[in-house]
Write a protein that holds these residues in place. Structure first.
Motif, PDB file in Angstrom:
ATOM      1  N   LYS A  77     -66.562  24.993  -4.693  1.00 48.50           N
ATOM      2  CA  LYS A  77     -67.294  23.771  -4.326  1.00 48.50           C
ATOM      3  C   LYS A  77     -66.546  22.996  -3.250  1.00 48.50           C
ATOM      4  CE  LYS A  77     -68.952  23.033  -8.985  1.00 48.50           C
ATOM      5  NZ  LYS A  77     -68.925  22.089 -10.105  1.00 48.50           N
ATOM      6  N   PHE A  78     -65.225  23.048  -3.305  1.00 52.96           N
ATOM      7  CA  PHE A  78     -64.395  22.338  -2.336  1.00 52.96           C
ATOM      8  C   PHE A  78     -64.290  23.113  -1.018  1.00 52.96           C
ATOM      9  CE2 PHE A  78     -60.075  22.081  -0.544  1.00 52.96           C
ATOM     10  CZ  PHE A  78     -60.055  20.755  -0.149  1.00 52.96           C
ATOM     11  N   ALA A  79     -63.969  24.402  -1.111  1.00 49.29           N
ATOM     12  CA  ALA A  79     -63.636  25.190   0.085  1.00 49.29           C
ATOM     13  C   ALA A  79     -64.859  25.635   0.885  1.00 49.29           C
ATOM     14  CB  ALA A  79     -62.806  26.403  -0.305  1.00 49.29           C
ATOM     15  N   ASP A  80     -65.972  25.915   0.217  1.00 54.19           N
ATOM     16  CA  ASP A  80     -67.144  26.433   0.931  1.00 54.19           C
ATOM     17  C   ASP A  80     -67.640  25.481   2.018  1.00 54.19           C
ATOM     18  OD1 ASP A  80     -69.319  28.491   1.223  1.00 54.19           O
ATOM     19  OD2 ASP A  80     -70.519  26.742   0.666  1.00 54.19           O
ATOM     20  N   PRO A  81     -67.878  24.194   1.715  1.00 52.56           N
ATOM     21  CA  PRO A  81     -68.346  23.325   2.797  1.00 52.56           C
ATOM     22  C   PRO A  81     -67.300  23.121   3.890  1.00 52.56           C
ATOM     23  CG  PRO A  81     -68.115  22.075   0.740  1.00 52.56           C
ATOM     24  CD  PRO A  81     -67.872  23.519   0.425  1.00 52.56           C
ATOM     25  N   ILE A  82     -66.023  23.156   3.515  1.00 57.54           N
ATOM     26  CA  ILE A  82     -64.975  23.032   4.535  1.00 57.54           C
ATOM     27  C   ILE A  82     -64.998  24.246   5.454  1.00 57.54           C
ATOM     28  CG2 ILE A  82     -62.466  23.043   4.886  1.00 57.54           C
ATOM     29  CD1 ILE A  82     -62.272  21.238   2.404  1.00 57.54           C
ATOM     30  N   ALA A  83     -65.121  25.433   4.872  1.00 65.66           N
ATOM     31  CA  ALA A  83     -65.185  26.656   5.681  1.00 65.66           C
ATOM     32  C   ALA A  83     -66.375  26.607   6.637  1.00 65.66           C
ATOM     33  CB  ALA A  83     -65.275  27.885   4.770  1.00 65.66           C
ATOM     34  N   ASP A  84     -67.532  26.150   6.129  1.00 63.53           N
ATOM     35  CA  ASP A  84     -68.724  26.049   6.980  1.00 63.53           C
ATOM     36  C   ASP A  84     -68.488  25.104   8.156  1.00 63.53           C
ATOM     37  OD1 ASP A  84     -69.997  27.696   5.179  1.00 63.53           O
ATOM     38  OD2 ASP A  84     -71.175  26.096   4.246  1.00 63.53           O
ATOM     39  N   LYS A  85     -67.965  23.922   7.854  1.00 58.74           N
ATOM     40  CA  LYS A  85     -67.766  22.922   8.902  1.00 58.74           C
ATOM     41  C   LYS A  85     -66.703  23.362   9.904  1.00 58.74           C
ATOM     42  CE  LYS A  85     -69.426  19.191   6.084  1.00 58.74           C
ATOM     43  NZ  LYS A  85     -69.108  18.015   5.296  1.00 58.74           N
ATOM     44  N   LEU A  86     -65.636  23.960   9.421  1.00 59.32           N
ATOM     45  CA  LEU A  86     -64.608  24.455  10.336  1.00 59.32           C
ATOM     46  C   LEU A  86     -65.181  25.521  11.273  1.00 59.32           C
ATOM     47  CD1 LEU A  86     -61.463  24.796   8.041  1.00 59.32           C
ATOM     48  CD2 LEU A  86     -61.753  23.230   9.971  1.00 59.32           C
ATOM     49  N   LEU A  87     -65.922  26.452  10.717  1.00 58.25           N
ATOM     50  CA  LEU A  87     -66.504  27.528  11.520  1.00 58.25           C
ATOM     51  C   LEU A  87     -67.483  26.973  12.551  1.00 58.25           C
ATOM     52  CD1 LEU A  87     -66.930  30.621  11.995  1.00 58.25           C
ATOM     53  CD2 LEU A  87     -68.806  30.450  10.333  1.00 58.25           C
ATOM     54  N   ILE A  88     -68.458  26.229  12.087  1.00 57.66           N
ATOM     55  CA  ILE A  88     -69.524  25.753  12.970  1.00 57.66           C
ATOM     56  C   ILE A  88     -68.988  24.772  14.012  1.00 57.66           C
ATOM     57  CG2 ILE A  88     -71.615  24.317  12.987  1.00 57.66           C
ATOM     58  CD1 ILE A  88     -72.401  25.850  10.370  1.00 57.66           C
ATOM     59  N   ASN A  89     -68.206  23.792  13.578  1.00 58.29           N
ATOM     60  CA  ASN A  89     -67.719  22.798  14.536  1.00 58.29           C
ATOM     61  C   ASN A  89     -66.739  23.394  15.537  1.00 58.29           C
ATOM     62  OD1 ASN A  89     -69.322  20.738  13.509  1.00 58.29           O
ATOM     63  ND2 ASN A  89     -67.779  20.101  12.038  1.00 58.29           N
ATOM     64  N   THR A  90     -65.922  24.343  15.105  1.00 58.94           N
ATOM     65  CA  THR A  90     -65.004  25.014  16.031  1.00 58.94           C
ATOM     66  C   THR A  90     -65.776  25.729  17.127  1.00 58.94           C
ATOM     67  OG1 THR A  90     -63.296  25.301  14.343  1.00 58.94           O
ATOM     68  CG2 THR A  90     -63.226  26.810  16.234  1.00 58.94           C
ATOM     69  N   ILE A  91     -66.815  26.444  16.729  1.00 60.21           N
ATOM     70  CA  ILE A  91     -67.587  27.196  17.729  1.00 60.21           C
ATOM     71  C   ILE A  91     -68.316  26.253  18.676  1.00 60.21           C
ATOM     72  CG2 ILE A  91     -69.424  28.882  18.095  1.00 60.21           C
ATOM     73  CD1 ILE A  91     -68.623  30.063  15.333  1.00 60.21           C
ATOM     74  N   PHE A  92     -68.933  25.208  18.123  1.00 61.54           N
ATOM     75  CA  PHE A  92     -69.604  24.242  18.996  1.00 61.54           C
ATOM     76  C   PHE A  92     -68.616  23.611  19.985  1.00 61.54           C
ATOM     77  CE2 PHE A  92     -73.370  23.880  16.040  1.00 61.54           C
ATOM     78  CZ  PHE A  92     -74.323  24.230  16.990  1.00 61.54           C
ATOM     79  N   LEU A  93     -67.419  23.279  19.520  1.00 60.74           N
ATOM     80  CA  LEU A  93     -66.413  22.700  20.429  1.00 60.74           C
ATOM     81  C   LEU A  93     -65.987  23.698  21.511  1.00 60.74           C
ATOM     82  CD1 LEU A  93     -64.210  20.699  17.926  1.00 60.74           C
ATOM     83  CD2 LEU A  93     -65.552  19.749  19.829  1.00 60.74           C
TER      84      LEU A  93
END
Length: 189
Positions: A71-87
């Motif tokens: 529950k903790f790591a899944d949304p962090i992994a999603d945000k790290l992946l998506i935001n990194t690529i967008f940046l």
């Protein structure tokens, strides 16, 4: 504490960790090999990471092994992946920098609401609109990574249109999230 990832109940968490590990791989590919071939390989890595996003949640629910770590790591992994690529895509001017600024700002506000809720022992469940936000971001990124193929042949910039659509959905979900949980922030005002 040692985690045995050969046990079925740990596989969803391993998939989440795998998605996090793929982020630096993705960054290296795009930064070192910034070409059509590099983007194609990055798209494959992104597709693998996106599949783990689906699989970890699916398996955790199917096997009834939802964990606090997941529950903790899944949304962090999603945000790290998506935001990194967008940046990264904004840094090479594939997309407008406003897109990741809006998405990261929205994520920060939503995370603040989640932290406020957690401090009151309130769990805020995911919604269909939140899942739509993530799926729209992943689809947009997929087309951006393959340089708008096959739409480049038609001369139509579908990839950037999808990125803006994902941004709008992200903002709508952020507003929806705030409205549904505003009492978490306003009760002490």
């Amino acid at each position: 504490m040692k985690i045995d990832f050969t046990k079925k109940e740990n596989i969803p968490n391993l998939l989440t960790l795998g998605r996090i590990v793929l982020i630096p791989v993705f960054i290296l590919i795009l930064c070192i090999w910034n070409s059509v071939a590099g983007h194609a390989v990055a798209a494959v890595v992104f597709a693998l990471a996106s599949i783990t996003d689906y699989l970890d949640g699916y398996l955790a629910r199917k096997w009834k092994v939802v964990t606090n770590f997941g529950k903790f790591a899944d949304p962090i992994a999603d945000k790290l992946l998506i935001n990194t690529i967008f940046l990264l895509l904004a840094s090479d001017q594939t997309i407008n920098i406003i897109i990741p600024i809006i998405m990261i700002s929205r994520d920060t506000i939503v995370d603040a609401i989640k932290m406020s809720a957690a401090s009151k022992q309130v769990v805020v469940a995911a919604s269909k609109l939140g899942k739509l936000k993530t799926v729209s971001q992943m689809i947009a990124l997929g087309f951006l990574l393959v340089n708008n193929f096959p739409f480049t042949v038609l001369g139509v910039d579908v990839a950037n249109a999808l990125a803006w659509l994902a941004t709008v959905i992200s903002v709508i979900r952020g507003i929806d999230y705030f409205l549904k949980n505003r009492e978490m922030l306003t009760e002490t005002m």
